[in-house]
Write a protein that holds these residues in place. Structure first.
Motif, PDB file in Angstrom:
ATOM      1  N   LEU A 115     -65.275   4.353  35.147  1.00  0.00           N
ATOM      2  CA  LEU A 115     -64.689   3.884  34.046  1.00  0.00           C
ATOM      3  C   LEU A 115     -65.241   4.191  32.703  1.00  0.00           C
ATOM      4  O   LEU A 115     -66.608   4.593  32.800  1.00  0.00           O
ATOM      5  CB  LEU A 115     -64.455   2.489  34.293  1.00  0.00           C
ATOM      6  N   ALA A 116     -64.898   3.687  31.644  1.00  0.00           N
ATOM      7  CA  ALA A 116     -65.413   4.028  30.271  1.00  0.00           C
ATOM      8  C   ALA A 116     -66.888   3.053  30.129  1.00  0.00           C
ATOM      9  O   ALA A 116     -67.742   3.626  29.565  1.00  0.00           O
ATOM     10  CB  ALA A 116     -64.747   3.816  29.081  1.00  0.00           C
ATOM     11  N   ASP A 117     -66.692   1.852  30.727  1.00  0.00           N
ATOM     12  CA  ASP A 117     -67.595   0.973  30.560  1.00  0.00           C
ATOM     13  C   ASP A 117     -67.786   0.067  31.920  1.00  0.00           C
ATOM     14  O   ASP A 117     -66.819   0.254  32.549  1.00  0.00           O
ATOM     15  CB  ASP A 117     -67.928   0.296  29.194  1.00  0.00           C
ATOM     16  N   ALA A 118     -68.656  -1.013  31.722  1.00  0.00           N
ATOM     17  CA  ALA A 118     -68.943  -1.656  33.206  1.00  0.00           C
ATOM     18  C   ALA A 118     -68.236  -3.029  33.044  1.00  0.00           C
ATOM     19  O   ALA A 118     -68.221  -3.966  33.939  1.00  0.00           O
ATOM     20  CB  ALA A 118     -70.260  -2.008  33.398  1.00  0.00           C
ATOM     21  N   THR A 119     -67.376  -3.142  31.867  1.00  0.00           N
ATOM     22  CA  THR A 119     -66.606  -4.589  31.712  1.00  0.00           C
ATOM     23  C   THR A 119     -65.507  -4.621  32.658  1.00  0.00           C
ATOM     24  O   THR A 119     -64.766  -3.453  33.057  1.00  0.00           O
ATOM     25  CB  THR A 119     -65.961  -4.539  30.484  1.00  0.00           C
ATOM     26  N   PRO A 120     -65.271  -5.779  33.373  1.00  0.00           N
ATOM     27  CA  PRO A 120     -64.413  -5.757  34.351  1.00  0.00           C
ATOM     28  C   PRO A 120     -62.931  -5.622  33.921  1.00  0.00           C
ATOM     29  O   PRO A 120     -62.530  -5.830  32.796  1.00  0.00           O
ATOM     30  CB  PRO A 120     -64.282  -7.410  34.689  1.00  0.00           C
ATOM     31  N   ALA A 121     -62.048  -4.582  34.527  1.00  0.00           N
ATOM     32  CA  ALA A 121     -60.984  -4.110  34.244  1.00  0.00           C
ATOM     33  C   ALA A 121     -59.937  -4.269  35.443  1.00  0.00           C
ATOM     34  O   ALA A 121     -60.115  -4.339  36.740  1.00  0.00           O
ATOM     35  CB  ALA A 121     -60.928  -2.754  33.864  1.00  0.00           C
ATOM     36  N   ARG A 122     -58.550  -4.415  35.186  1.00  0.00           N
ATOM     37  CA  ARG A 122     -57.501  -4.610  36.143  1.00  0.00           C
ATOM     38  C   ARG A 122     -56.940  -3.308  36.045  1.00  0.00           C
ATOM     39  O   ARG A 122     -56.209  -2.910  35.265  1.00  0.00           O
ATOM     40  CB  ARG A 122     -56.551  -5.856  35.801  1.00  0.00           C
ATOM     41  N   TYR A 123     -56.962  -2.458  37.357  1.00  0.00           N
ATOM     42  CA  TYR A 123     -56.403  -1.104  37.592  1.00  0.00           C
ATOM     43  C   TYR A 123     -56.066  -0.748  39.059  1.00  0.00           C
ATOM     44  O   TYR A 123     -56.729  -1.404  39.711  1.00  0.00           O
ATOM     45  CB  TYR A 123     -57.218  -0.354  36.648  1.00  0.00           C
ATOM     46  N   VAL A 124     -55.205   0.157  38.907  1.00  0.00           N
ATOM     47  CA  VAL A 124     -55.251   0.707  40.333  1.00  0.00           C
ATOM     48  C   VAL A 124     -55.405   2.350  40.258  1.00  0.00           C
ATOM     49  O   VAL A 124     -55.083   3.020  39.106  1.00  0.00           O
ATOM     50  CB  VAL A 124     -53.718   0.377  40.880  1.00  0.00           C
ATOM     51  N   VAL A 125     -55.618   2.920  41.433  1.00  0.00           N
ATOM     52  CA  VAL A 125     -55.825   4.444  41.534  1.00  0.00           C
ATOM     53  C   VAL A 125     -54.581   4.747  42.394  1.00  0.00           C
ATOM     54  O   VAL A 125     -54.355   4.189  43.645  1.00  0.00           O
ATOM     55  CB  VAL A 125     -57.071   4.876  41.869  1.00  0.00           C
ATOM     56  N   GLU A 126     -53.726   5.654  42.169  1.00  0.00           N
ATOM     57  CA  GLU A 126     -52.451   6.066  42.795  1.00  0.00           C
ATOM     58  C   GLU A 126     -52.456   7.595  42.897  1.00  0.00           C
ATOM     59  O   GLU A 126     -53.160   8.259  42.123  1.00  0.00           O
ATOM     60  CB  GLU A 126     -51.253   5.845  42.236  1.00  0.00           C
ATOM     61  N   THR A 127     -51.811   8.204  43.997  1.00  0.00           N
ATOM     62  CA  THR A 127     -51.540   9.291  44.126  1.00  0.00           C
ATOM     63  C   THR A 127     -50.061   9.591  44.552  1.00  0.00           C
ATOM     64  O   THR A 127     -49.253   8.621  44.757  1.00  0.00           O
ATOM     65  CB  THR A 127     -52.326   9.952  45.658  1.00  0.00           C
ATOM     66  N   SER A 128     -49.448  10.743  44.203  1.00  0.00           N
ATOM     67  CA  SER A 128     -48.355  11.179  44.452  1.00  0.00           C
ATOM     68  C   SER A 128     -48.004  12.860  44.525  1.00  0.00           C
ATOM     69  O   SER A 128     -48.824  13.653  44.154  1.00  0.00           O
ATOM     70  CB  SER A 128     -47.404  10.748  43.014  1.00  0.00           C
ATOM     71  N   ALA A 129     -46.980  13.164  45.470  1.00  0.00           N
ATOM     72  CA  ALA A 129     -46.570  14.343  45.547  1.00  0.00           C
ATOM     73  C   ALA A 129     -45.696  14.802  44.307  1.00  0.00           C
ATOM     74  O   ALA A 129     -45.670  16.208  44.125  1.00  0.00           O
ATOM     75  CB  ALA A 129     -45.959  14.593  46.921  1.00  0.00           C
TER      76      ALA A 129
END
Length: 650
Positions: A115-129
């Motif tokens: 991430l861009a910095d160490a500030t807590p962030a709410r996110y998901v990492v996803e994959t797709s075909a």
């Protein structure tokens, strides 16, 4: 940055086989390195560094590529102030960065997001075909985990797209880098052209050190046992019509690599549960880019009869193979046919001088037209020369179509391959070759399945050129699979003692350099998007630029496998480790490192935890804001923790 353990290729039998000892009186066990030394790690590629990988974002799209530039000091960040972050091309689900890998990958097993910095962030990492159905591989939507970055393990075939999606955008949200790690996929077939196994039948390749020490013969064609043990999966045999001496044209006795003897070698390959490939040279001796002689029996046939002979010879031999239970998985119609094959009267224009018997008996071999290509007339503005150029393409296409139809009719389970090359800096010629030939074959309803190349750096360029060439062919002809049908690299120079790399190669001429050079070809082939390359074959590893070395034992001189031969069973990953973690702490606070990290076993898709033993963190490590790393060890390799020290937020 990453580490994974190796060893997917199975061993033959319940124990590994060993080859001969290195010095008289010293026994070598099954795990011995063999001649020389080589450190072999599993193949691993960060696809994010490839030129065909692109990024796009739902806002501030102009900066999306900063997440792929290899610089953690730059980042893509959504334009929160613009109000354009809620809607994306994937729907109303928050600002997102999407990475397109350019094609599907079955060996993608690890994704790292910084991430861009160490500030807590709410996110998901996803994959797709397909960029329609997404699977979450890392969920940090709670905002309490995943600060500064995350590493996710992936066990899904056909992955093409990666997405980092912020559930709630803030001014600090952003992605500095995305890394996508690719490993050898299960169906990439690694093997060799091992036609010389015909001659090697009487040469002992010892299966255990005790037999070698005792000087006892170990019967059988053990060369095949050794390469099977080391992990080869597919072997190709060249077929000469009526084997002849390269210079005199006299028939050889024994008729090595002729149709009859090769039937026996084919049985020995299939008996060892290895894939079989057949490479029709349609010649009595070597056929390659510099020479493509007709077989003597066909030399004076009119063109129509020559076309029938190509069909009938191909069909008859494949019928014999199938009849003895050795159906080939793949059949090459011709060998390195970039300049055509079955040269006839057109050779007088081509100017070929090899083999010697072809020119000595020009009245026979050059009496009728054949399938040689007139490259000297390519791009000619002379109408007569352009007509001759096209007519020879028609003849070559007709002969090739005849051979392909014979494979389709007599061995429908076999895939058909056409085998060419790309000379250094001459991709334009190869693309003209494929365009001209495939246009004709498709019109004749005789298209092949696989487009194959040879790759030797001294003639065909750097590994990067190979990658560019394969990628260009794959993009231009998306309906065809690809192969690297031949490659090789020496372990020792001649005269000995000079490790200088071959032209166009970064690898020294040593056992380690041999391992690295050939493994690099494995990697290049595996990284072509869409899982398009089916396999890589080393050319004659027991004879030319060999992966064996003759050593003296108490029983005499015997060939011993170089340690580099282990690339076949050690290039594959058995465990993929979450080897990079990010930890955030405040100034003056302690550092809480994870006790375990995840490890993926691709063979069964299992993900489990493995204990990490960390180095001691210095007492003053968090005295001021900044970043430092802590090294750890696990059963499956090293782990690195990046610790981000931020100001006290209280």
């Amino acid at each position: 940055m990453t580490h994974s353990t190796n060893g997917r290729r199975a061993l033959a039998g319940s124990a590994a086989l060993a080859v001969a000892l290195t010095t008289a009186g010293l026994a070598i066990g099954p795990s011995a390195a063999g001649y020389g030394e080589a450190v072999i790690e599993p193949v691993e590629t960060d696809l994010a560094g490839k030129g065909w990988v692109t990024a796009r974002a739902t806002s501030n799209n102009a900066d999306a590529g900063l997440a792929l530039d290899g610089d953690e000091g730059t980042a893509w960040q959504p334009d929160v102030a613009s109000g354009r972050t809620a809607t994306s091309h994937e729907g109303k689900q928050g600002p997102a960065l999407t990475i397109d890998l350019g094609g599907a990958y079955d060996g993608l097993h690890k994704v790292e997001v910084v991430l861009a910095d160490a500030t807590p962030a709410r996110y998901v990492v996803e994959t797709s075909a397909d960029r329609k159905r997404w699977v979450t591989v890392a969920d940090h939507s709670d905002g309490r985990s995943g600060a500064a970055g995350t590493t996710a393990l992936v066990d899904r075939e056909g992955t093409r797209y990666l997405r980092v999606r912020f559930v709630a955008a803030t001014s600090s949200a952003g992605v500095a880098e995305v890394h996508a790690y690719n490993y050898l996929r299960d169906d990439l077939k690694l093997g060799a052209d091992l036609s010389y196994a015909d001659q090697e039948r009487d040469q002992p390749y010892y299966l255990d050190a005790e037999a070698a020490l005792a000087g006892a013969p170990d019967p059988g064609p053990q060369l095949l046992d050794v390469v099977k043990d080391r992990g080869m999966e597919h072997l190709r045999l060249r077929i000469w019509n009526d084997p002849r001496d390269e210079t005199t044209g006299v028939e050889t006795d024994p008729a090595y690599q002729g149709p009859e003897r090769s039937l026996t070698v084919a049985s020995e390959i299939v008996d060892r549960d290895m894939g079989l490939g057949i490479d029709f040279h349609y010649a009595d001796s070597w056929a390659d880019p510099s020479k493509q002689p007709k077989p003597r029996a066909w030399a004076e046939l009119p063109f129509d009869e020559l076309t029938r002979e190509v069909h009938d010879f191909t069909a008859d031999y494949l019928t014999q193979l199938i009849g003895q239970g050795t159906t080939p998985a793949k059949v090459a119609v011709g060998n390195e046919v970039i300049n055509g094959f079955l040269y006839g009267s057109e050779a007088q224009i081509i100017g070929t001088t090899a083999p010697q018997y072809f020119t000595d008996e020009a009245d026979v071999y050059q009496s009728q037209p054949g399938g040689g290509l007139l490259w000297k007339y390519w791009r000619s503005e002379d109408p007569a020369e352009q007509q001759a150029y096209n007519e020879q393409w028609d003849r070559f296409g007709t002969l090739m179509a005849s051979g392909i139809r014979a494979v389709r009719e007599s061995s429908p389970e076999s895939e058909v391959e056409v085998h060419a090359i790309v000379d250094t800096g001459r991709l334009d010629k190869t693309m003209e070759f494929w365009t001209q030939l495939l246009t004709r074959l498709e019109a004749a309803d005789a298209a092949p399945d696989v487009l194959a190349l040879s790759y030797y750096p001294e003639w065909h360029g750097s590994p990067e050129e190979l990658e560019h060439n394969l990628h260009t062919i794959a993009e231009t002809f998306p309906e065809y699979a690809l192969d690297v049908a031949e490659t090789a690299y020496p372990a020792e120079s001649w005269p000995p003692g000079d490790p200088t790399p071959l032209p166009n190669s970064p690898f020294p001429v040593t056992v380690q350099g041999q391992a690295d050079a050939i493994q690099r070809v494995f990697q290049v082939a595996n990284d072509v998007p869409g899982n398009r390359v089916q396999g890589v074959l080393v050319w004659e590893p027991a004879n030319w630029q060999p992966m064996f070395t003759w050593v003296e034992t108490s029983a005499g001189w015997f060939p011993e496998a170089n340690a580099s031969l282990d690339i076949y069973r050690e290039s594959d990953v058995t465990h993929v480790l979450e080897d990079s973690v990010h930890v955030v702490t405040e100034v003056g606070d302690g550092v809480r490192l994870p006790r375990t990290v995840d490890v993926l076993t691709p063979a069964d898709g299992n993900v489990s935890g493995v204990r990490v033993h960390w180095q001691k963190v210095p007492d003053d490590a968090t005295a001021a804001p900044g970043t430092f790393t802590v090294d750890g060890t696990s059963e499956y390799g090293p782990v690195t923790a990046t610790v981000h020290v931020v100001p006290d937020r209280r």
